[in-house]
Design a protein around this motif. Structure first.
Motif, short mmCIF file in Angstrom:
data_model
loop_
_atom_site.label_atom_id
_atom_site.label_comp_id
_atom_site.label_asym_id
_atom_site.label_seq_id
_atom_site.Cartn_x
_atom_site.Cartn_y
_atom_site.Cartn_z
N GLY A 173 35.64 45.54 34.18
CA GLY A 173 35.03 45.37 35.21
C GLY A 173 35.09 46.58 36.24
O GLY A 173 34.30 46.47 37.53
N GLY A 174 35.81 47.83 35.93
CA GLY A 174 35.72 48.89 36.74
C GLY A 174 34.59 49.70 36.68
O GLY A 174 33.63 49.61 35.77
N LEU A 175 34.35 50.74 37.42
CA LEU A 175 33.24 51.77 37.21
C LEU A 175 33.73 52.77 36.10
O LEU A 175 34.90 53.06 36.01
CB LEU A 175 33.25 52.59 38.42
CG LEU A 175 32.94 51.73 39.92
CD1 LEU A 175 32.91 52.78 41.06
CD2 LEU A 175 31.55 51.07 39.67
N PRO B 88 46.16 42.82 47.02
CA PRO B 88 45.90 42.44 45.64
C PRO B 88 44.62 42.57 45.11
O PRO B 88 43.62 42.59 45.71
CB PRO B 88 46.46 41.06 45.63
CG PRO B 88 47.11 40.67 47.01
CD PRO B 88 46.42 41.76 47.88
N ARG B 89 44.53 43.13 43.78
CA ARG B 89 43.45 43.44 43.34
C ARG B 89 43.31 42.35 41.86
O ARG B 89 44.16 41.94 41.19
CB ARG B 89 43.28 44.73 42.59
CG ARG B 89 42.68 46.01 43.55
CD ARG B 89 43.95 46.43 44.52
NE ARG B 89 45.11 46.82 43.91
CZ ARG B 89 45.05 48.25 43.35
NH1 ARG B 89 44.11 49.03 43.44
NH2 ARG B 89 46.17 48.64 42.73
N GLU B 90 41.93 41.75 41.77
CA GLU B 90 41.63 41.19 40.57
C GLU B 90 41.65 41.99 39.36
O GLU B 90 41.36 43.20 39.46
CB GLU B 90 40.22 40.26 40.81
CG GLU B 90 40.50 39.75 42.07
CD GLU B 90 41.34 38.17 41.73
OE1 GLU B 90 41.51 37.87 40.53
OE2 GLU B 90 41.88 37.84 42.82
N PRO B 91 41.69 41.44 38.16
CA PRO B 91 41.80 42.15 37.04
C PRO B 91 40.21 42.86 36.68
O PRO B 91 40.18 43.94 36.21
CB PRO B 91 41.71 41.08 35.85
CG PRO B 91 42.42 40.09 36.41
CD PRO B 91 42.17 40.06 37.81
N ALA B 92 39.40 42.40 37.36
CA ALA B 92 37.93 43.10 37.15
C ALA B 92 37.63 43.81 38.20
O ALA B 92 36.55 44.45 38.41
CB ALA B 92 36.93 42.08 37.22
#
Length: 245
Positions: free
Chosen positions: A242-244, A204-208
Motif C-alpha cells: 500500500g505504500g509509495l 495510528p496507521r493502517e497496514p496499507a
C-alpha cells in the motif's frame, strides 16, 4: 542514548524530512544547527522549534553544491573547537526526468551537491565527531542508491549520486572503524510528506498506509539510540504494497 544536550547538525533542514527530524530532535532536547539553501524555510523551521521548546536553533545558509562554501563552513566549526555529536547528511538535490531533459549545469550540480558536498562536509567534521567521544554520522540516501532499483521518476544523475552516497557511507564506515565515530545510512523509498506540526503526526496507521517522514524519523532515531557496539550500516525501508514505491 538520550538526545538531551546532544549537538546535532542537520543538512537540508528547511523543509520535508530534514525539518521533521529537526523538530523531533529539538523536542528531545538536542542542540541543533540547521543548514539549507533557503533562508525562508530555515527560519520557518527554527521559529516552529522555538515556539514548541523555547529554544531557537542556529541556522546557516549552505549550498551543498558549492565546494568552497562547504569547506569553509566545516573549517569554521573546527576553528570554534566545539564538539559535535551527530551529523545527519539529509540534504539532496532532486533531479527527475530523462538525462536528455537536463543541461550540463543541472547534472553537475546534482552530483556536486549529493556527492562532493556530502563527502567534503563529512570529512571536514570528523575531527569534531571524534572529539565528542561518541560521534554519529547518519546519511539519508534513497532506494535510488541501491543497484538495480527502478528509476521511476529519478534521473540517471540523481540515481548515480545516491549510489555514490551509499559508497561514501560504506567507505567511511570502514575507514573510521576503531575510532569513536559510528557511520550509518538509511535508504528511504518515495515518502509522503508529513510534519510533526501536523495533528495527524502520531495518528495510528493502517497496514496499507504510505511511508511518511514519521517512519524515516523513527528509523533514524532508533539507529542512533542503539548501543555503541551496534552499527546499522544500511537500513533499507521497504514499503508494503500500500505504500509509495
Amino acid at each position: 542514548m538520550t538526545f538531551e544536550g546532544k549537538r546535532v547538525i542537520i543538512t537540508g533542514a528547511g523543509r520535508g524530512l530534514g525539518a521533521a527530524l529537526a523538530i523531533v530532535l529539538a523536542d528531545k532536547g538536542a542542540d541543533l544547527l540547521l543548514t539549507g539553501r533557503s533562508r525562508e524555510h530555515l527560519t520557518a523551521t527554527a521559529e516552529a522549534i522555538s515556539n514548541r521548546t523555547g529554544r531557537k536553533p542556529a541556522v546557516q545558509l549552505l549550498d551543498m553544491a558549492d565546494a568552497s562554501a562547504v569547506t569553509l563552513f566545516a573549517k569554521g566549526l573546527r576553528d570554534a573547537a566545539r564538539p559535535l555529536d551527530i551529523l545527519i547528511n539529509n540534504a539532496a538535490q532532486w533531479l527527475p526526468g530523462k538525462m536528455t531533459e537536463h543541461d550540463a549545469l543541472a547534472i553537475s550540480q546534482t552530483i556536486a551537491a549529493n556527492v562532493t558536498g556530502t563527502l567534503l562536509l563529512t570529512r571536514g567534521l570528523v575531527p569534531l565527531l571524534e572529539k565528542s567521544g561518541a560521534g554519529d554520522i547518519m546519511t539519508v540516501v534513497s532506494i535510488s542508491g541501491i543497484p538495480n532499483t527502478r528509476l521511476q521518476d529519478a534521473s540517471v544523475a540523481f540515481a548515480a549520486s545516491k549510489q555514490a552516497q551509499a559508497a561514501i557511507s560504506d567507505g567511511l564506515r570502514q575507514e573510521l572503524k576503531g575510532r569513536p565515530v559510528r557511520v550509518q545510512a538509511v535508504f528511504p523509498p518515495n515518502i509522503a510528506d508529513l510534519s510533526p506540526l501536523d495533528p495527524h503526526w502520531n495518528a495510528p496507521r493502517e497496514p496499507a498506509s504510505a511511508v511518511t517522514n514519521r517512519d524515516i524519523v523513527e528509523t533514524i532515531l532508533f539507529a542512533l539510540e542503539r548501543p555503541r557496539h551496534v552499527t546499522l550500516a544500511s537500513i533499507v525501508i521497504d514499503p508494503d504494497t500500500g505504500g509509495l514505491n
